[in-house]
Structures are given as C-alpha cells and as structure tokens.
Scaffold this motif. Structure first.
Motif, PDB file in Angstrom:
ATOM      1  N   VAL A 292      15.557  26.886  50.322  1.00  0.00           N
ATOM      2  CA  VAL A 292      16.369  27.683  49.406  1.00  0.00           C
ATOM      3  C   VAL A 292      16.650  29.054  50.005  1.00  0.00           C
ATOM      4  O   VAL A 292      17.750  29.567  49.913  1.00  0.00           O
ATOM      5  CB  VAL A 292      15.661  27.824  48.037  1.00  0.00           C
ATOM      6  CG1 VAL A 292      16.366  28.844  47.164  1.00  0.00           C
ATOM      7  CG2 VAL A 292      15.584  26.474  47.346  1.00  0.00           C
ATOM      8  N   ALA A 293      15.680  29.654  50.653  1.00  0.00           N
ATOM      9  CA  ALA A 293      15.830  31.002  51.207  1.00  0.00           C
ATOM     10  C   ALA A 293      16.756  31.030  52.419  1.00  0.00           C
ATOM     11  O   ALA A 293      17.468  31.995  52.620  1.00  0.00           O
ATOM     12  CB  ALA A 293      14.466  31.568  51.573  1.00  0.00           C
ATOM     13  N   LYS A 294      16.756  30.002  53.231  1.00  0.00           N
ATOM     14  CA  LYS A 294      17.530  30.000  54.469  1.00  0.00           C
ATOM     15  C   LYS A 294      19.030  30.203  54.234  1.00  0.00           C
ATOM     16  O   LYS A 294      19.619  31.071  54.865  1.00  0.00           O
ATOM     17  CB  LYS A 294      17.264  28.725  55.246  1.00  0.00           C
ATOM     18  CG  LYS A 294      17.629  28.822  56.690  1.00  0.00           C
ATOM     19  CD  LYS A 294      17.175  27.595  57.437  1.00  0.00           C
ATOM     20  CE  LYS A 294      16.632  27.992  58.776  1.00  0.00           C
ATOM     21  NZ  LYS A 294      16.061  26.913  59.521  1.00  0.00           N
ATOM     22  N   PRO A 295      19.678  29.468  53.347  1.00  0.00           N
ATOM     23  CA  PRO A 295      21.104  29.726  53.130  1.00  0.00           C
ATOM     24  C   PRO A 295      21.366  31.145  52.651  1.00  0.00           C
ATOM     25  O   PRO A 295      22.378  31.738  52.989  1.00  0.00           O
ATOM     26  CB  PRO A 295      21.514  28.703  52.077  1.00  0.00           C
ATOM     27  CG  PRO A 295      20.504  27.629  52.201  1.00  0.00           C
ATOM     28  CD  PRO A 295      19.226  28.309  52.605  1.00  0.00           C
ATOM     29  N   THR A 296      20.455  31.718  51.904  1.00  0.00           N
ATOM     30  CA  THR A 296      20.630  33.080  51.443  1.00  0.00           C
ATOM     31  C   THR A 296      20.632  34.042  52.623  1.00  0.00           C
ATOM     32  O   THR A 296      21.437  34.962  52.672  1.00  0.00           O
ATOM     33  CB  THR A 296      19.525  33.452  50.433  1.00  0.00           C
ATOM     34  OG1 THR A 296      19.585  32.519  49.362  1.00  0.00           O
ATOM     35  CG2 THR A 296      19.711  34.847  49.905  1.00  0.00           C
ATOM     36  N   ARG A 297      19.773  33.832  53.597  1.00  0.00           N
ATOM     37  CA  ARG A 297      19.759  34.685  54.793  1.00  0.00           C
ATOM     38  C   ARG A 297      21.052  34.520  55.584  1.00  0.00           C
ATOM     39  O   ARG A 297      21.634  35.502  56.052  1.00  0.00           O
ATOM     40  CB  ARG A 297      18.549  34.354  55.671  1.00  0.00           C
ATOM     41  CG  ARG A 297      17.235  34.844  55.091  1.00  0.00           C
ATOM     42  CD  ARG A 297      16.098  34.753  56.092  1.00  0.00           C
ATOM     43  NE  ARG A 297      15.885  33.429  56.649  1.00  0.00           N
ATOM     44  CZ  ARG A 297      14.981  32.561  56.203  1.00  0.00           C
ATOM     45  NH1 ARG A 297      14.198  32.859  55.186  1.00  0.00           N
ATOM     46  NH2 ARG A 297      14.838  31.392  56.786  1.00  0.00           N
ATOM     47  N   VAL A 298      21.527  33.293  55.737  1.00  0.00           N
ATOM     48  CA  VAL A 298      22.777  33.048  56.451  1.00  0.00           C
ATOM     49  C   VAL A 298      23.920  33.734  55.713  1.00  0.00           C
ATOM     50  O   VAL A 298      24.750  34.417  56.321  1.00  0.00           O
ATOM     51  CB  VAL A 298      23.034  31.531  56.611  1.00  0.00           C
ATOM     52  CG1 VAL A 298      24.431  31.267  57.132  1.00  0.00           C
ATOM     53  CG2 VAL A 298      21.992  30.913  57.527  1.00  0.00           C
ATOM     54  N   GLN A 299      23.977  33.565  54.417  1.00  0.00           N
ATOM     55  CA  GLN A 299      25.014  34.195  53.605  1.00  0.00           C
ATOM     56  C   GLN A 299      24.989  35.713  53.756  1.00  0.00           C
ATOM     57  O   GLN A 299      26.019  36.353  53.948  1.00  0.00           O
ATOM     58  CB  GLN A 299      24.812  33.805  52.139  1.00  0.00           C
ATOM     59  CG  GLN A 299      25.839  34.327  51.193  1.00  0.00           C
ATOM     60  CD  GLN A 299      25.477  33.945  49.780  1.00  0.00           C
ATOM     61  OE1 GLN A 299      25.006  34.791  49.041  1.00  0.00           O
ATOM     62  NE2 GLN A 299      25.681  32.693  49.428  1.00  0.00           N
ATOM     63  N   THR A 300      23.799  36.305  53.691  1.00  0.00           N
ATOM     64  CA  THR A 300      23.653  37.751  53.819  1.00  0.00           C
ATOM     65  C   THR A 300      24.131  38.233  55.185  1.00  0.00           C
ATOM     66  O   THR A 300      24.858  39.229  55.292  1.00  0.00           O
ATOM     67  CB  THR A 300      22.189  38.171  53.584  1.00  0.00           C
ATOM     68  OG1 THR A 300      21.825  37.793  52.253  1.00  0.00           O
ATOM     69  CG2 THR A 300      21.992  39.656  53.770  1.00  0.00           C
ATOM     70  N   LEU A 301      23.756  37.535  56.235  1.00  0.00           N
ATOM     71  CA  LEU A 301      24.172  37.920  57.587  1.00  0.00           C
ATOM     72  C   LEU A 301      25.677  37.755  57.769  1.00  0.00           C
ATOM     73  O   LEU A 301      26.336  38.603  58.381  1.00  0.00           O
ATOM     74  CB  LEU A 301      23.399  37.106  58.626  1.00  0.00           C
ATOM     75  CG  LEU A 301      21.903  37.422  58.698  1.00  0.00           C
ATOM     76  CD1 LEU A 301      21.157  36.328  59.477  1.00  0.00           C
ATOM     77  CD2 LEU A 301      21.660  38.790  59.305  1.00  0.00           C
ATOM     78  N   ASN A 302      26.236  36.676  57.221  1.00  0.00           N
ATOM     79  CA  ASN A 302      27.689  36.484  57.294  1.00  0.00           C
ATOM     80  C   ASN A 302      28.425  37.566  56.503  1.00  0.00           C
ATOM     81  O   ASN A 302      29.431  38.108  56.968  1.00  0.00           O
ATOM     82  CB  ASN A 302      28.079  35.100  56.789  1.00  0.00           C
ATOM     83  CG  ASN A 302      27.728  34.004  57.772  1.00  0.00           C
ATOM     84  OD1 ASN A 302      27.441  34.258  58.941  1.00  0.00           O
ATOM     85  ND2 ASN A 302      27.734  32.775  57.299  1.00  0.00           N
ATOM     86  N   ASP A 303      27.924  37.880  55.313  1.00  0.00           N
ATOM     87  CA  ASP A 303      28.550  38.936  54.506  1.00  0.00           C
ATOM     88  C   ASP A 303      28.496  40.278  55.222  1.00  0.00           C
ATOM     89  O   ASP A 303      29.455  41.048  55.194  1.00  0.00           O
ATOM     90  CB  ASP A 303      27.873  39.055  53.141  1.00  0.00           C
ATOM     91  CG  ASP A 303      28.246  37.932  52.186  1.00  0.00           C
ATOM     92  OD1 ASP A 303      29.228  37.201  52.455  1.00  0.00           O
ATOM     93  OD2 ASP A 303      27.549  37.781  51.162  1.00  0.00           O
ATOM     94  N   GLN A 304      27.390  40.564  55.880  1.00  0.00           N
ATOM     95  CA  GLN A 304      27.250  41.836  56.599  1.00  0.00           C
ATOM     96  C   GLN A 304      28.329  41.949  57.682  1.00  0.00           C
ATOM     97  O   GLN A 304      28.992  42.982  57.807  1.00  0.00           O
ATOM     98  CB  GLN A 304      25.868  41.947  57.215  1.00  0.00           C
ATOM     99  CG  GLN A 304      25.674  43.215  58.029  1.00  0.00           C
ATOM    100  CD  GLN A 304      24.329  43.269  58.731  1.00  0.00           C
ATOM    101  OE1 GLN A 304      23.476  42.413  58.567  1.00  0.00           O
ATOM    102  NE2 GLN A 304      24.144  44.290  59.526  1.00  0.00           N
TER     103      GLN A 304
END
Length: 121
Positions: free
Chosen positions: A14-26
């Motif tokens: 669950v946490a991994k997509p959130t990290r990817v999303q955060t890095l992509n958004d950045q």
C-alpha cells in the motif's frame, strides 16, 4: 507483539504506490527529482506558451481511475489554451539503460518527464 510477514507485505504494497505518486508529483509540480524533456514540437513553441504548459502540468490534479489506474500520477492528456498535449513520467535505472528496479526508491531511479504534442507520440 510482532507483525506477521503477510501484514508487513500488505502494508508495504500500500505504501509503495504512495511513494511513487509523491515522487512523480514532485517532478511534475516542481521539476525537482528528475529530468524534464520537451519534444521538438513543444520546444519550438514561444517561451510564453511553454511557461503556460509547464504551469498547467504542475497544477493538474484531475487524476482518477480512468486516466490513472495504478495511482502513480505518471501521465495525462490535457488542453492548454487551444492546444492539446501529453506528458508522461518514466522511471529508469541510474545508468538509464533499463527500467528502474524500484521506482519508489530515488537512490536507484531516475525519473524523466516527457512533454509532447499528441502527434509526436
């Protein structure tokens, strides 16, 4: 009490997509955390138009199940003025020879956001 292996795996999944999303958004919102590439069609536009395009991409937040099925915030088709454009974030290994072994880990990943006209895809 210790967590079971199943519980830890589920939490990490669950946490991994959130990290990817955060890095992509950045990268998308600030240009930080990767490279931004403009195709020839976008680069040939007047500087004012390019600035408007970059602002529109940074402000874009209309992600949903139809345009972002994996929740990674890695691509979108949008209109800026009367112009349609497409942007896409890809993740590569540090050597830029293969896909990233773990897009959620910036230590092993280089993000590249490409901004293009649809006809350049």
């Amino acid at each position: 009490m210790t967590r079971s292996k199943t519980r830890v795996d589920r939490t990490d999944a669950v946490a991994k997509p959130t990290r990817v999303q955060t890095l992509n958004d950045q990268l998308r919102q600030t240009g930080v955390g990767g490279r931004v590439v403009l195709t020839a069609g976008i680069a040939s536009l007047p500087a004012k138009d390019i600035a408007e395009i970059l602002q529109a991409i940074a402000k874009f937040d209309a992600f949903d199940g139809s345009n972002d099925p994996w929740g990674d915030h890695d691509a979108a088709l949008l209109h800026v003025g009367d112009r349609q454009l497409f942007w896409k974030i890809d993740t590569y290994d540090r050597a830029m020879t293969n896909l990233s072994p773990d897009p959620a880990d910036p230590a092993v990943t280089i993000r590249v956001m490409t901004i293009m006209l649809p006809e350049e895809y």
